[in-house]
Motif scaffolding. Structure first.
Motif, PDB file in Angstrom:
ATOM      1  N   VAL A 113      67.722  19.057  77.250  1.00 15.46           N
ATOM      2  CA  VAL A 113      66.704  18.744  78.045  1.00 15.46           C
ATOM      3  C   VAL A 113      65.389  19.412  77.420  1.00 15.46           C
ATOM      4  O   VAL A 113      65.520  20.691  76.968  1.00 15.46           O
ATOM      5  CB  VAL A 113      66.682  19.041  79.354  1.00 15.46           C
ATOM      6  CG1 VAL A 113      65.300  19.094  80.245  1.00 15.46           C
ATOM      7  CG2 VAL A 113      67.922  18.516  80.423  1.00 15.46           C
ATOM      8  N   VAL A 114      64.536  18.477  77.006  1.00 10.31           N
ATOM      9  CA  VAL A 114      63.486  19.257  76.209  1.00 10.31           C
ATOM     10  C   VAL A 114      62.271  19.316  76.975  1.00 10.31           C
ATOM     11  O   VAL A 114      61.235  19.937  76.687  1.00 10.31           O
ATOM     12  CB  VAL A 114      63.114  18.365  74.994  1.00 10.31           C
ATOM     13  CG1 VAL A 114      64.179  18.434  73.993  1.00 10.31           C
ATOM     14  CG2 VAL A 114      62.681  16.836  75.271  1.00 10.31           C
ATOM     15  N   SER A 115      61.911  18.394  78.225  1.00  4.29           N
ATOM     16  CA  SER A 115      60.826  18.624  79.019  1.00  4.29           C
ATOM     17  C   SER A 115      61.058  18.243  80.341  1.00  4.29           C
ATOM     18  O   SER A 115      61.913  17.431  80.560  1.00  4.29           O
ATOM     19  CB  SER A 115      59.530  18.114  78.431  1.00  4.29           C
ATOM     20  OG  SER A 115      59.754  16.685  78.620  1.00  4.29           O
ATOM     21  N   GLU A 116      60.454  18.657  81.463  1.00  4.45           N
ATOM     22  CA  GLU A 116      60.553  18.236  82.725  1.00  4.45           C
ATOM     23  C   GLU A 116      59.358  18.349  83.419  1.00  4.45           C
ATOM     24  O   GLU A 116      58.436  19.387  83.571  1.00  4.45           O
ATOM     25  CB  GLU A 116      61.481  19.045  83.491  1.00  4.45           C
ATOM     26  CG  GLU A 116      61.635  18.697  84.983  1.00  4.45           C
ATOM     27  CD  GLU A 116      62.432  19.207  85.948  1.00  4.45           C
ATOM     28  OE1 GLU A 116      62.704  18.997  87.352  1.00  4.45           O
ATOM     29  OE2 GLU A 116      63.035  20.338  85.401  1.00  4.45           O
ATOM     30  N   VAL A 117      58.697  17.032  83.785  1.00  2.00           N
ATOM     31  CA  VAL A 117      57.392  17.071  84.465  1.00  2.00           C
ATOM     32  C   VAL A 117      57.378  16.328  85.675  1.00  2.00           C
ATOM     33  O   VAL A 117      58.319  15.517  86.044  1.00  2.00           O
ATOM     34  CB  VAL A 117      56.384  16.333  83.397  1.00  2.00           C
ATOM     35  CG1 VAL A 117      56.326  17.015  82.240  1.00  2.00           C
ATOM     36  CG2 VAL A 117      56.810  14.883  83.288  1.00  2.00           C
ATOM     37  N   TYR A 118      56.507  16.865  86.531  1.00  2.00           N
ATOM     38  CA  TYR A 118      56.291  15.939  87.891  1.00  2.00           C
ATOM     39  C   TYR A 118      55.182  15.053  87.584  1.00  2.00           C
ATOM     40  O   TYR A 118      54.159  15.587  86.941  1.00  2.00           O
ATOM     41  CB  TYR A 118      55.838  16.985  89.007  1.00  2.00           C
ATOM     42  CG  TYR A 118      57.198  17.732  89.611  1.00  2.00           C
ATOM     43  CD1 TYR A 118      57.863  17.313  90.745  1.00  2.00           C
ATOM     44  CD2 TYR A 118      57.560  18.924  88.900  1.00  2.00           C
ATOM     45  CE1 TYR A 118      58.860  17.891  91.047  1.00  2.00           C
ATOM     46  CE2 TYR A 118      58.562  19.659  89.367  1.00  2.00           C
ATOM     47  CZ  TYR A 118      59.370  19.001  90.453  1.00  2.00           C
ATOM     48  OH  TYR A 118      60.382  19.754  90.904  1.00  2.00           O
ATOM     49  N   ASN A 119      55.227  13.820  87.892  1.00  2.00           N
ATOM     50  CA  ASN A 119      54.231  12.678  87.642  1.00  2.00           C
ATOM     51  C   ASN A 119      53.361  12.788  88.641  1.00  2.00           C
ATOM     52  O   ASN A 119      53.540  12.191  89.977  1.00  2.00           O
ATOM     53  CB  ASN A 119      55.136  11.474  87.313  1.00  2.00           C
ATOM     54  CG  ASN A 119      54.045  10.241  86.794  1.00  2.00           C
ATOM     55  OD1 ASN A 119      53.005  10.525  86.524  1.00  2.00           O
ATOM     56  ND2 ASN A 119      54.607   9.011  86.997  1.00  2.00           N
ATOM     57  N   ASP A 120      52.110  12.860  88.267  1.00  2.87           N
ATOM     58  CA  ASP A 120      50.984  12.820  89.339  1.00  2.87           C
ATOM     59  C   ASP A 120      50.301  11.193  89.440  1.00  2.87           C
ATOM     60  O   ASP A 120      49.357  11.230  90.163  1.00  2.87           O
ATOM     61  CB  ASP A 120      49.975  13.887  89.179  1.00  2.87           C
ATOM     62  CG  ASP A 120      50.337  15.373  89.363  1.00  2.87           C
ATOM     63  OD1 ASP A 120      51.286  15.577  90.017  1.00  2.87           O
ATOM     64  OD2 ASP A 120      49.895  16.526  88.202  1.00  2.87           O
ATOM     65  N   HIS A 121      50.716  10.553  88.505  1.00  2.00           N
ATOM     66  CA  HIS A 121      50.068   9.348  88.399  1.00  2.00           C
ATOM     67  C   HIS A 121      50.986   8.355  88.357  1.00  2.00           C
ATOM     68  O   HIS A 121      51.410   7.559  87.350  1.00  2.00           O
ATOM     69  CB  HIS A 121      49.103   9.125  87.000  1.00  2.00           C
ATOM     70  CG  HIS A 121      47.933  10.341  87.134  1.00  2.00           C
ATOM     71  ND1 HIS A 121      47.154  10.189  87.711  1.00  2.00           N
ATOM     72  CD2 HIS A 121      47.998  11.425  86.239  1.00  2.00           C
ATOM     73  CE1 HIS A 121      46.358  11.406  87.700  1.00  2.00           C
ATOM     74  NE2 HIS A 121      46.769  12.184  86.881  1.00  2.00           N
ATOM     75  N   ILE A 122      51.855   8.033  89.503  1.00  5.59           N
ATOM     76  CA  ILE A 122      52.804   7.085  89.559  1.00  5.59           C
ATOM     77  C   ILE A 122      52.328   5.745  89.483  1.00  5.59           C
ATOM     78  O   ILE A 122      51.545   5.461  90.155  1.00  5.59           O
ATOM     79  CB  ILE A 122      53.747   7.387  91.082  1.00  5.59           C
ATOM     80  CG1 ILE A 122      54.356   8.721  90.863  1.00  5.59           C
ATOM     81  CG2 ILE A 122      54.785   6.158  91.116  1.00  5.59           C
ATOM     82  CD1 ILE A 122      55.008   9.080  92.152  1.00  5.59           C
TER      83      ILE A 122
END
Length: 235
Positions: A218-227
């Motif tokens: 795993v190189v990144s994890e983001v919460y998507n604010d612009h679905i």
């Protein structure tokens, strides 16, 4: 942020292939949580480990090291009978190449899903995916997009709360792929937990969480604010 229930907790997963100098890591100490009602995308290129991870939590492939807790139970430590029941009752799986039985009808593909013999429910699901009028056809008589919708109906017929999708648009043209994405979007909005792996960044923008993998990590994890809605996805 409101604390969400963890439905799948993967801890320090390791999977290798080959031996000695040829040994490679498909998964190298991967830990990922899946939360209730998540639309989680695992994003990565070929060889990143994303499909291996999905196969692990779907109990299709065995874990070499690590734990997978599903609703608090470690499925890496249960016997074969319990694992079969887990695959039958607790998850649905949608494959890139459909995995339909070609010598039985569309309706039979849905009704023959393990543990899912309710005829009325099977017909409701075929209607749900827009294919009730095709129920007596064989998979080879359908387009790729229609076959994938049959596969989704089959997965939903298990009535599980978790749906795992392995590159569900990978074998489809753009128009058919978008129809499948719209269906998955609706299913998620109805309360299912979705985990979808893809190599396509545009599709990943549909998710509320995006985890990127590379070379088994795993190189990144983001919460998507612009679905992005399915109808807006272009790739």
């Amino acid at each position: 942020m409101e604390e969400k229930k963890i439905v799948i907790e993967a801890k320090n997963l390791v999977k290798t292939y080959g031996e000695g100098e040829a040994k490679t890591f498909a998964l190298n100490d991967v830990s990922i949580n899946v939360y209730e009602h998540d639309f989680l995308v695992i994003l990565g290129g070929s060889g990143s480990g994303k499909s291996t991870f999905l196969n692990m939590i779907g109990a299709i492939d065995k874990v070499e090291r690590g734990e997978i807790l599903v609703n608090g139970r470690d499925i890496t430590k249960v016997n074969d009978k319990e694992l079969t029941l887990y695959r039958r009752n607790e998850i649905g799986f949608v494959y890139q190449f459909f995995n339909l039985i070609n010598d039985v009808t569309v309706y039979q593909n849905v009704i023959l899903a393990p543990g899912s013999r309710n005829k009325e429910r099977a017909e409701r699901l075929l209607s749900r995916v827009g294919l009730l009028e095709k129920k007596d056809k064989f998979p080879r008589q359908l387009s790729g997009g229609q076959q994938q919708r049959v596969a989704i109906a089959r997965a939903l017929n298990k009535n599980s709360n978790i749906l795992l999708c392995d590159e569900p648009t990978g074998a489809l043209d753009d128009a058919s792929g978008k129809e499948v994405l719209k269906l998955l979007e609706e299913i998620h909005n109805e309360g299912k937990t979705l985990v979808l792996v893809t190599h396509t960044r545009e599709i990943a923008q549909m998710a509320n969480r995006i985890i990127t993998m590379k070379s088994g990590k795993v190189v990144s994890e983001v919460y998507n604010d612009h679905i992005v809605k399915a109808e807006e996805v272009e790739w």
